[in-house]
Enzyme design. Sequence first.
Site, PDB file in Angstrom:
ATOM      1  N   GLN A 125       0.825  -1.205   0.000  1.00 59.44           N
ATOM      2  CA  GLN A 125       0.000   0.000   0.000  1.00 59.44           C
ATOM      3  C   GLN A 125       0.861   1.257   0.000  1.00 59.44           C
ATOM      4  O   GLN A 125       1.469   1.591   1.025  1.00 59.44           O
ATOM      5  CB  GLN A 125      -0.879  -0.020   1.270  1.00 59.44           C
ATOM      6  CG  GLN A 125      -1.749   1.198   1.470  1.00 59.44           C
ATOM      7  CD  GLN A 125      -2.498   1.130   2.791  1.00 59.44           C
ATOM      8  OE1 GLN A 125      -2.013   0.524   3.746  1.00 59.44           O
ATOM      9  NE2 GLN A 125      -3.672   1.736   2.854  1.00 59.44           N
ATOM     10  N   GLY A 126       0.893   1.959  -1.097  1.00 60.81           N
ATOM     11  CA  GLY A 126       1.684   3.183  -1.176  1.00 60.81           C
ATOM     12  C   GLY A 126       0.838   4.409  -0.906  1.00 60.81           C
ATOM     13  O   GLY A 126       0.420   5.110  -1.843  1.00 60.81           O
ATOM     14  N   GLU A 181      -9.832  -1.199   5.115  1.00 62.04           N
ATOM     15  CA  GLU A 181      -8.663  -1.453   5.957  1.00 62.04           C
ATOM     16  C   GLU A 181      -9.041  -1.366   7.436  1.00 62.04           C
ATOM     17  O   GLU A 181      -8.681  -2.221   8.240  1.00 62.04           O
ATOM     18  CB  GLU A 181      -7.565  -0.427   5.642  1.00 62.04           C
ATOM     19  CG  GLU A 181      -6.331  -0.600   6.528  1.00 62.04           C
ATOM     20  CD  GLU A 181      -5.192   0.365   6.189  1.00 62.04           C
ATOM     21  OE1 GLU A 181      -5.400   1.274   5.362  1.00 62.04           O
ATOM     22  OE2 GLU A 181      -4.098   0.186   6.757  1.00 62.04           O
TER      23      GLU A 181
HETATM   24  C1  LIG Z   1       3.106  -0.530  11.706  1.00 58.72           C
HETATM   25  C2  LIG Z   1       2.699   0.437  10.670  1.00 58.72           C
HETATM   26  C3  LIG Z   1       2.438   0.022   9.371  1.00 58.72           C
HETATM   27  C4  LIG Z   1       2.092   0.926   8.394  1.00 58.72           C
HETATM   28  N1  LIG Z   1       1.867   0.476   7.123  1.00 58.72           N
HETATM   29  C5  LIG Z   1       1.589   1.359   6.139  1.00 58.72           C
HETATM   30  C6  LIG Z   1       1.448   0.935   4.784  1.00 58.72           C
HETATM   31  O1  LIG Z   1       1.539  -0.249   4.493  1.00 58.72           O
HETATM   32  N2  LIG Z   1       1.205   1.842   3.836  1.00 58.72           N
HETATM   33  C7  LIG Z   1       1.072   3.159   4.131  1.00 58.72           C
HETATM   34  O2  LIG Z   1       0.850   3.941   3.219  1.00 58.72           O
HETATM   35  N3  LIG Z   1       1.224   3.626   5.398  1.00 58.72           N
HETATM   36  C8  LIG Z   1       1.489   2.748   6.404  1.00 58.72           C
HETATM   37  N4  LIG Z   1       1.641   3.208   7.701  1.00 58.72           N
HETATM   38  C9  LIG Z   1       1.622   4.641   7.934  1.00 58.72           C
HETATM   39  C10 LIG Z   1       0.442   5.174   8.737  1.00 58.72           C
HETATM   40  O3  LIG Z   1      -0.714   5.188   7.983  1.00 58.72           O
HETATM   41  C11 LIG Z   1       0.841   6.554   9.244  1.00 58.72           C
HETATM   42  O4  LIG Z   1       1.917   6.399  10.123  1.00 58.72           O
HETATM   43  C12 LIG Z   1      -0.291   7.265   9.925  1.00 58.72           C
HETATM   44  O5  LIG Z   1      -1.291   7.613   9.039  1.00 58.72           O
HETATM   45  C13 LIG Z   1       0.195   8.512  10.682  1.00 58.72           C
HETATM   46  O6  LIG Z   1       0.959   9.360   9.901  1.00 58.72           O
HETATM   47  P1  LIG Z   1       2.378   9.892  10.421  1.00 58.72           P
HETATM   48  O7  LIG Z   1       3.163   8.708  10.791  1.00 58.72           O
HETATM   49  O8  LIG Z   1       2.902  10.788   9.405  1.00 58.72           O
HETATM   50  O9  LIG Z   1       2.050  10.685  11.738  1.00 58.72           O
HETATM   51  P2  LIG Z   1       1.543  12.205  11.828  1.00 58.72           P
HETATM   52  O10 LIG Z   1       0.383  12.391  10.938  1.00 58.72           O
HETATM   53  O11 LIG Z   1       2.679  13.118  11.698  1.00 58.72           O
HETATM   54  O12 LIG Z   1       1.011  12.233  13.316  1.00 58.72           O
HETATM   55  C14 LIG Z   1       1.810  12.547  14.463  1.00 58.72           C
HETATM   56  C15 LIG Z   1       0.892  12.715  15.665  1.00 58.72           C
HETATM   57  O13 LIG Z   1       0.046  13.827  15.443  1.00 58.72           O
HETATM   58  C16 LIG Z   1      -1.311  13.455  15.575  1.00 58.72           C
HETATM   59  N5  LIG Z   1      -2.126  14.213  14.642  1.00 58.72           N
HETATM   60  C17 LIG Z   1      -1.924  14.410  13.331  1.00 58.72           C
HETATM   61  N6  LIG Z   1      -2.922  15.105  12.791  1.00 58.72           N
HETATM   62  C18 LIG Z   1      -3.803  15.367  13.791  1.00 58.72           C
HETATM   63  C19 LIG Z   1      -5.041  16.051  13.887  1.00 58.72           C
HETATM   64  N7  LIG Z   1      -5.633  16.603  12.806  1.00 58.72           N
HETATM   65  N8  LIG Z   1      -5.652  16.108  15.082  1.00 58.72           N
HETATM   66  C20 LIG Z   1      -5.082  15.547  16.175  1.00 58.72           C
HETATM   67  N9  LIG Z   1      -3.928  14.899  16.154  1.00 58.72           N
HETATM   68  C21 LIG Z   1      -3.281  14.808  14.977  1.00 58.72           C
HETATM   69  C22 LIG Z   1      -1.330  11.988  15.224  1.00 58.72           C
HETATM   70  O14 LIG Z   1      -2.470  11.340  15.757  1.00 58.72           O
HETATM   71  C23 LIG Z   1      -0.051  11.516  15.867  1.00 58.72           C
HETATM   72  O15 LIG Z   1      -0.253  11.289  17.228  1.00 58.72           O
HETATM   73  C24 LIG Z   1       1.996   2.300   8.710  1.00 58.72           C
HETATM   74  C25 LIG Z   1       2.241   2.725  10.004  1.00 58.72           C
HETATM   75  C26 LIG Z   1       2.596   1.812  10.988  1.00 58.72           C
HETATM   76  C27 LIG Z   1       2.869   2.315  12.362  1.00 58.72           C
END
Ligand SMILES: Cc1cc2nc3c(=O)[nH]c(=O)nc-3n(C[C@H](O)[C@H](O)[C@H](O)COP(=O)(O)OP(=O)(O)OC[C@H]3O[C@@H](n4cnc5c(N)ncnc54)[C@H](O)[C@@H]3O)c2cc1C
Lengths: 379, 399
Positions: free
Chosen positions: B123-124, B241
């Site tokens: 999933q990209g 998902e």
């Molecule tokens: C084990 C694992 C597997 C994954 N696999 C995939 C995959 O296969 N493909 C893929 O595309 N992605 C994948 N992901 C990515 C995942 O979808 C993202 O990590 C997630 O959406 C959060 O984005 P970020 O890491 O950039 O955190 P950020 O968005 O930077 O968030 C940082 C913090 O800020 C909070 N925050 C952000 N925005 C808000 C808001 N509007 N209100 C309140 N709080 C907020 C968040 O809740 C979090 O606590 C995976 C992640 C993990 C941990």
Amino acid sequence: MSLVLTEEQELIKQTAAEFVQEKSPVTELRALRDAEDPVGFSRGLWKEMSELGWPGIPIAEEHGGSGLGMAELGVLLEECGRTLAPYPFLSTVVLGAGAIERAGTEAQKQTLLPGVCKGETLLALALEETGRFAPGHVETRATAEGSGYRISGEKRFVLDGQVADQLVVVARTSGEAKDRDGLTLFLVGPGAKGCDVRRTSMVDSRGAARVVLSDVQVSNDAVLGEVGRGADVIEPLLDRAAAALAAELVGIASEVFERTVQYLKTREQFGVRIGTFQALKHRAAHMFCELELAQAVTLDALRALDEGRADASRIASAAKARASDTASLVTCEGLQMHGGIGMTDEEEIGLFLKRAKAAELAFGDSAYHRDRFATLTGF
Amino acid sequence: MQDVALEDFRQEIASWLEANCPASLRHGADVEPTEEDRQAWLEAYAGRGFTTPTWPSEYGGGGLDKHQARVLQEETARVASYAPVVSFFGTSMLGPVLLEFGNEEQKQEHLPKITSGEINWCQGYSEPGAGSDLASLQTRAVLEGNHYVINGSKIWTTGANRADWMFCLVRTDTDAPKHDGISFVLFDLHQPGVTISPIQLISGASEFCQVFFEDVKAEKANLVGPLNGGWTIAKRLLQHERAMLSGGTGLGAGRRKKAKGAAPAPKGMLAEAARPYLGGGEGRLDDAAMRDRIAQWELDSLCFGLTLRRSGEQAKAGQGPGAASSMFKLYASEMNKRRAEILMSARGSAALGWSGEGFTPSELMETRGWLRSKGNSIEGGTSEVQLNVIAKRVLGLPD
Ligand SMILES: Cc1cc2nc3c(=O)[nH]c(=O)nc-3n(C[C@H](O)[C@H](O)[C@H](O)COP(=O)(O)OP(=O)(O)OC[C@H]3O[C@@H](n4cnc5c(N)ncnc54)[C@H](O)[C@@H]3O)c2cc1C
């Protein structure tokens, strides 16, 4: 049984909602409180409710009821919770009539139950003697004497005891204070010699009484069920009380939650509606989740009791624990989110908070029921 | 009538299993299964479309209705030590959106290979600068002749190093508002310009990767849905998902068999997982504080299971899935994390082993599992984002 309401339950819900909102809104409880009403509810309205068949919902048809179950009564109690309608469903129907249905002779049933269904007879269960809920702790003694018994002891928090026509008194005929065996149920008229019933003023403005029994004489006819086996009758009643209170608590929590969300959408500070603040949004969303869980388990508990399921006690405890915690969360958060106005007597949130606390502590709070749930689950 | 048909179907499946499940993979087998046995079992199962039992048979699926699919599941569980599975990225995420949004050619091309497990998908979505705010993604795709040419980078891509293809969100219009310039494309990862660097997790595993694209090509025919119309598909896939993530936590469904008095607690419960570490043997757990934490978890698990059931029953009664469905992913992931924390407490210092001697393999695995569980409330949309969704969509709170 499905967790979706049946058509009949939907109908009861709708009728009940319309009825209590029109005739017993929160302002009714407030008025009764302010008038220091000795009864605690309107007898006329109780009569009207009985004409709709409500007190008879879980009572068998041959005794004047409609032979439905806790699932139907629960729907009604949830609506009563929404307006804090202070009517004696728990005291008279669930506990009093429940004890008689379970343990009474046919004669006792015929004497008392039709009156309950008609809204003419009020009952109360005189069980508790301690502050923190401990249903096994009964020191009140009944001593056999001639063709009857002599009862002495003190009962507290007897719900609607101040107006009951008959008290179902739990007394010890043998054993020590905390023994399960040796409890016996007696029907005692509040006017009996040596029986002193005093209304206690409670935080939720609902009716409750302290009952002091000093050498009250009753005949053998007054014994309800088997001598010494009262616990067998009381325990299933307490499961029903737990589920009934859970339903009421779900109603209270739902109402306060909806009012609070509404307030978040209208109250403005810093030039915006306070519902735009994420600190409040997330707490509201959290409450939503907890409420969904409380609703689901309460529906299942009511059904488990009706079906006589083997895990009914376990689910009833789960429901009481969950609904108590949820109502406590929602009423406390609801008050906080109303700010200063939430602290005023004029705003209704405080009345919900008080009733939620009373319903939470009645017949075991969440810690009590969580412990029981663990035991019944096997750990 | 329907019951009769279903019973016939059960018979049919039973004899199919009899003929096709390798002896070494049946309950109570006394021979060790070989790799060939496992392969044969997967091929037979996938060959009937049973890895995607409810997909139409014209696309390689099992063509079963949901009652039949349940019978298949029951019968397989009765006979075999496991049911073959293929990657959920295909079966639970891409497949359902291709069925809904893909054109005929795309369905013919991709669905059978998901079912057979021939193609592994990843999933990209997320990028270094676009996580919760997914729609701000920057990976570019430009149409050149018959191909979209892709440049940029994806991160946290689970299983990219084991995947063959990627379903990917790309920006195809840089001028439009951010939600309106996104497209949903599919491409082969085995091509020049794709660089995949695994990233180590706190649990020590390297499940996810950063993936870099330098003039990577996606065929024009592999644009799913309209150009710049990818956001709708992206969101639908996230729904699938989240539904999948809600179901995968081993939570009780509130249908536990009776337990009264000192009856042994059912298997699979937290209480039983923790019991060996808490002492006291059968019956009541000795440690009152731990017992209460466990009771709270078990109680919540029961209530959550009932909430799932109620939502399903409401949907069946035509009342829609109910607002509750928006909380499933949130609640399931938070409960899973809490469960792991409680088990860590129960195990005490025995929970601190990282590798090697002095710990059983399952002890080491539980510790890694605790670390992995921290990602449950991040992957697939963080808990905070889920709360935002409930506040906005369910409660209607203002922005
Ligand atoms: C084990 C694992 C597997 C994954 N696999 C995939 C995959 O296969 N493909 C893929 O595309 N992605 C994948 N992901 C990515 C995942 O979808 C993202 O990590 C997630 O959406 C959060 O984005 P970020 O890491 O950039 O955190 P950020 O968005 O930077 O968030 C940082 C913090 O800020 C909070 N925050 C952000 N925005 C808000 C808001 N509007 N209100 C309140 N709080 C907020 C968040 O809740 C979090 O606590 C995976 C992640 C993990 C941990």
